[in-house]
Design a protein around this motif. Structure first.
Motif, PDB file in Angstrom:
ATOM      1  N   THR A 129      18.095  10.185 -13.323  1.00 35.25           N
ATOM      2  CA  THR A 129      19.230   9.293 -13.590  1.00 35.25           C
ATOM      3  C   THR A 129      20.346  10.012 -14.346  1.00 35.25           C
ATOM      4  O   THR A 129      21.516   9.773 -14.096  1.00 35.25           O
ATOM      5  CB  THR A 129      18.796   8.036 -14.375  1.00 35.25           C
ATOM      6  OG1 THR A 129      17.943   8.430 -15.428  1.00 35.25           O
ATOM      7  CG2 THR A 129      18.068   7.064 -13.490  1.00 35.25           C
ATOM      8  N   ASP A 130      19.976  10.908 -15.265  1.00 36.94           N
ATOM      9  CA  ASP A 130      20.962  11.623 -16.074  1.00 36.94           C
ATOM     10  C   ASP A 130      21.401  12.902 -15.336  1.00 36.94           C
ATOM     11  O   ASP A 130      20.724  13.922 -15.367  1.00 36.94           O
ATOM     12  CB  ASP A 130      20.321  11.958 -17.428  1.00 36.94           C
ATOM     13  CG  ASP A 130      21.266  12.720 -18.336  1.00 36.94           C
ATOM     14  OD1 ASP A 130      22.326  13.181 -17.861  1.00 36.94           O
ATOM     15  OD2 ASP A 130      20.937  12.846 -19.533  1.00 36.94           O
ATOM     16  N   ILE A 138       6.547  15.939 -16.289  1.00 33.99           N
ATOM     17  CA  ILE A 138       5.841  16.409 -15.088  1.00 33.99           C
ATOM     18  C   ILE A 138       6.822  17.055 -14.100  1.00 33.99           C
ATOM     19  O   ILE A 138       6.608  18.188 -13.644  1.00 33.99           O
ATOM     20  CB  ILE A 138       5.094  15.237 -14.407  1.00 33.99           C
ATOM     21  CG1 ILE A 138       3.986  14.710 -15.328  1.00 33.99           C
ATOM     22  CG2 ILE A 138       4.533  15.652 -13.050  1.00 33.99           C
ATOM     23  CD1 ILE A 138       2.856  15.678 -15.621  1.00 33.99           C
ATOM     24  N   ILE A 170      12.779  14.599 -13.618  1.00 39.41           N
ATOM     25  CA  ILE A 170      12.582  15.971 -14.113  1.00 39.41           C
ATOM     26  C   ILE A 170      12.180  15.947 -15.581  1.00 39.41           C
ATOM     27  O   ILE A 170      12.624  16.769 -16.377  1.00 39.41           O
ATOM     28  CB  ILE A 170      13.839  16.835 -13.888  1.00 39.41           C
ATOM     29  CG1 ILE A 170      15.067  16.158 -14.522  1.00 39.41           C
ATOM     30  CG2 ILE A 170      14.062  17.089 -12.411  1.00 39.41           C
ATOM     31  CD1 ILE A 170      16.207  17.134 -14.778  1.00 39.41           C
ATOM     32  N   ALA A 220       0.774  16.714 -19.242  1.00 37.61           N
ATOM     33  CA  ALA A 220       1.974  17.510 -18.970  1.00 37.61           C
ATOM     34  C   ALA A 220       1.927  18.879 -19.654  1.00 37.61           C
ATOM     35  O   ALA A 220       2.369  19.878 -19.073  1.00 37.61           O
ATOM     36  CB  ALA A 220       3.207  16.730 -19.423  1.00 37.61           C
ATOM     37  N   VAL A 244       8.131  10.193 -11.436  1.00 41.57           N
ATOM     38  CA  VAL A 244       8.658   9.067 -12.211  1.00 41.57           C
ATOM     39  C   VAL A 244       7.505   8.110 -12.503  1.00 41.57           C
ATOM     40  O   VAL A 244       6.423   8.240 -11.928  1.00 41.57           O
ATOM     41  CB  VAL A 244       9.781   8.322 -11.439  1.00 41.57           C
ATOM     42  CG1 VAL A 244      10.977   9.215 -11.190  1.00 41.57           C
ATOM     43  CG2 VAL A 244       9.265   7.745 -10.130  1.00 41.57           C
TER      44      VAL A 244
HETATM   45  N1  LIG Z   1       3.267  12.964 -19.096  1.00 45.52           N
HETATM   46  C1  LIG Z   1       2.036  13.237 -18.694  1.00 45.52           C
HETATM   47  O1  LIG Z   1       1.227  13.876 -19.425  1.00 45.52           O
HETATM   48  C2  LIG Z   1       1.579  12.816 -17.321  1.00 45.52           C
HETATM   49  C3  LIG Z   1       0.369  13.319 -16.811  1.00 45.52           C
HETATM   50  C4  LIG Z   1      -0.017  12.976 -15.530  1.00 45.52           C
HETATM   51  C5  LIG Z   1       0.775  12.143 -14.750  1.00 45.52           C
HETATM   52  N2  LIG Z   1       1.925  11.651 -15.265  1.00 45.52           N
HETATM   53  C6  LIG Z   1       2.733  10.753 -14.423  1.00 45.52           C
HETATM   54  O2  LIG Z   1       3.896  11.443 -14.011  1.00 45.52           O
HETATM   55  C7  LIG Z   1       4.978  10.523 -13.908  1.00 45.52           C
HETATM   56  C8  LIG Z   1       6.141  11.038 -14.747  1.00 45.52           C
HETATM   57  O3  LIG Z   1       5.725  11.133 -16.081  1.00 45.52           O
HETATM   58  P1  LIG Z   1       6.578  11.983 -17.134  1.00 45.52           P
HETATM   59  O4  LIG Z   1       5.766  12.091 -18.378  1.00 45.52           O
HETATM   60  O5  LIG Z   1       7.089  13.220 -16.474  1.00 45.52           O
HETATM   61  O6  LIG Z   1       7.803  10.966 -17.394  1.00 45.52           O
HETATM   62  P2  LIG Z   1       9.162  11.266 -18.163  1.00 45.52           P
HETATM   63  O7  LIG Z   1       9.076  12.534 -18.948  1.00 45.52           O
HETATM   64  O8  LIG Z   1       9.521  10.008 -18.845  1.00 45.52           O
HETATM   65  O9  LIG Z   1      10.204  11.529 -16.966  1.00 45.52           O
HETATM   66  C9  LIG Z   1      10.576  10.508 -16.100  1.00 45.52           C
HETATM   67  C10 LIG Z   1      11.675  11.019 -15.225  1.00 45.52           C
HETATM   68  O10 LIG Z   1      12.006   9.974 -14.309  1.00 45.52           O
HETATM   69  C11 LIG Z   1      13.422   9.909 -14.206  1.00 45.52           C
HETATM   70  N3  LIG Z   1      13.835   8.588 -13.767  1.00 45.52           N
HETATM   71  C12 LIG Z   1      13.663   7.402 -14.401  1.00 45.52           C
HETATM   72  N4  LIG Z   1      14.202   6.404 -13.664  1.00 45.52           N
HETATM   73  C13 LIG Z   1      14.725   6.982 -12.545  1.00 45.52           C
HETATM   74  C14 LIG Z   1      15.410   6.495 -11.427  1.00 45.52           C
HETATM   75  N5  LIG Z   1      15.663   5.183 -11.269  1.00 45.52           N
HETATM   76  N6  LIG Z   1      15.813   7.363 -10.488  1.00 45.52           N
HETATM   77  C15 LIG Z   1      15.553   8.693 -10.626  1.00 45.52           C
HETATM   78  N7  LIG Z   1      14.886   9.224 -11.672  1.00 45.52           N
HETATM   79  C16 LIG Z   1      14.490   8.371 -12.628  1.00 45.52           C
HETATM   80  C17 LIG Z   1      13.907  10.227 -15.603  1.00 45.52           C
HETATM   81  O11 LIG Z   1      15.260  10.624 -15.517  1.00 45.52           O
HETATM   82  P3  LIG Z   1      16.274  10.440 -16.741  1.00 45.52           P
HETATM   83  O12 LIG Z   1      15.650  11.123 -17.911  1.00 45.52           O
HETATM   84  O13 LIG Z   1      17.515  11.112 -16.230  1.00 45.52           O
HETATM   85  O14 LIG Z   1      16.396   8.949 -16.929  1.00 45.52           O
HETATM   86  C18 LIG Z   1      12.969  11.382 -15.968  1.00 45.52           C
HETATM   87  O15 LIG Z   1      13.465  12.605 -15.479  1.00 45.52           O
HETATM   88  C19 LIG Z   1       4.441   9.162 -14.380  1.00 45.52           C
HETATM   89  O16 LIG Z   1       4.129   8.392 -13.237  1.00 45.52           O
HETATM   90  C20 LIG Z   1       3.197   9.506 -15.166  1.00 45.52           C
HETATM   91  O17 LIG Z   1       2.202   8.492 -15.092  1.00 45.52           O
HETATM   92  C21 LIG Z   1       2.374  11.978 -16.527  1.00 45.52           C
END
Ligand SMILES: NC(=O)c1ccc[n+]([C@@H]2O[C@H](COP(=O)([O-])OP(=O)(O)OC[C@H]3O[C@@H](n4cnc5c(N)ncnc54)[C@H](OP(=O)(O)O)[C@@H]3O)[C@@H](O)[C@H]2O)c1
Length: 217
Positions: free
Chosen positions: A31-32, A11, A8, A134, A65
């Motif tokens: 995870t949190d 994205i 969460i 995002a 994730v």
């Molecule tokens: N950011 C962008 O602009 C963007 C754009 C397009 C696509 N994406 C893709 O979207 C995906 C997510 O990106 P994001 O930017 O949203 O990442 P993010 O903000 O770092 O969020 C990652 C999420 O994954 C959770 N997580 C990590 N390890 C986990 C586990 N073992 N079990 C369950 N949850 C877990 C984290 O939870 P905790 O915080 O509780 O650890 C966090 O809520 C990636 O694959 C990225 O390539 C991102």
């Protein structure tokens, strides 16, 4: 119909907010657990918090994730993913110590091909919800006068029907960019239909269809 949102962050948080605003119910996991519970309580009765395992057991799943996390989570929960729609927004991107992005997979190999290959045969795979940065995803829902498009890629009719419903509920117009073999077009780095490949623009349905060489409806 419930959608599990695993992760969460940037994205997953935006997708959860948009889906709930569109009347969809969501079950959130990360995870949190305190963060998950806080977001579920902020989103109200259509949202609840769960463990990753319980969330996947409850509904179709958006894995918001990082690709490496998906490589761990999908094999762990493969049995529960049988028969489920699995939505994958991941990109083959990493960031070096100075914050510069780099490609994490060989040129020509999509994140989609990696994730799809991890799934059990009965899962319904679709690449979606990762085609905008995002901030644009968070701010771009219900755009006026014409909705912005979210491209998706799948080989699976069940997955296509589900993602069309979810993308509309989230306040965007869905458009299929192709099958899994075409998913690299909507990933970053390099995808010509990813927001960066479109010079940062969000496109409407007519513009998006023209990019795919389709005649506007
Ligand atoms: N950011 C962008 O602009 C963007 C754009 C397009 C696509 N994406 C893709 O979207 C995906 C997510 O990106 P994001 O930017 O949203 O990442 P993010 O903000 O770092 O969020 C990652 C999420 O994954 C959770 N997580 C990590 N390890 C986990 C586990 N073992 N079990 C369950 N949850 C877990 C984290 O939870 P905790 O915080 O509780 O650890 C966090 O809520 C990636 O694959 C990225 O390539 C991102």
């Amino acid at each position: 119909m419930t959608t599990a949102i695993i992760g969460i962050g940037n994205i997953g948080g935006a997708v959860a907010r948009h889906l709930v605003a569109g009347g969809e119910s969501v079950v959130l996991a990360a995870t949190d657990q305190s963060h998950v519970e806080a977001l579920a309580s902020e989103l109200g009765p259509l949202a609840c918090a769960a463990s990753v395992e319980d969330a996947i057991a409850d509904g179709d799943a958006v894995f918001a994730v990082w690709l490496d996390t998906m490589r761990e989570l999908i094999p762990q929960h493969a049995r529960l993913l049988e028969g489920k729609v699995v939505v994958d927004p991941s990109n083959p991107i990493g960031f070096d110590q100075s914050g510069q992005p780099f490609r994490t997979l060989p040129e020509g190999q999509s994140a989609s091909s990696v994730v799809a290959a991890l799934l059990p045969a009965g899962a319904h795979y679709v690449k979606a919800f990762g085609t905008l940065g995002a901030d644009a995803l968070a701010a771009g829902a219900h755009r006026e006068p014409r909705r912005a498009v979210l491209f998706y890629a799948t080989d699976d009719d069940t997955a296509a029907a589900t993602i069309e419903r979810l993308v509309r509920a989230a306040g965007f117009d869905p458009l299929k960019a192709g099958g899994v073999a075409d998913a690299g077009r909507i990933e970053v780095p390099g995808g010509d239909l990813y927001q960066q490949g479109l010079n940062g623009q969000l496109v409407d349905l007519d513009q998006a269809r023209a990019m795919l060489g389709e005649v506007p409806a």
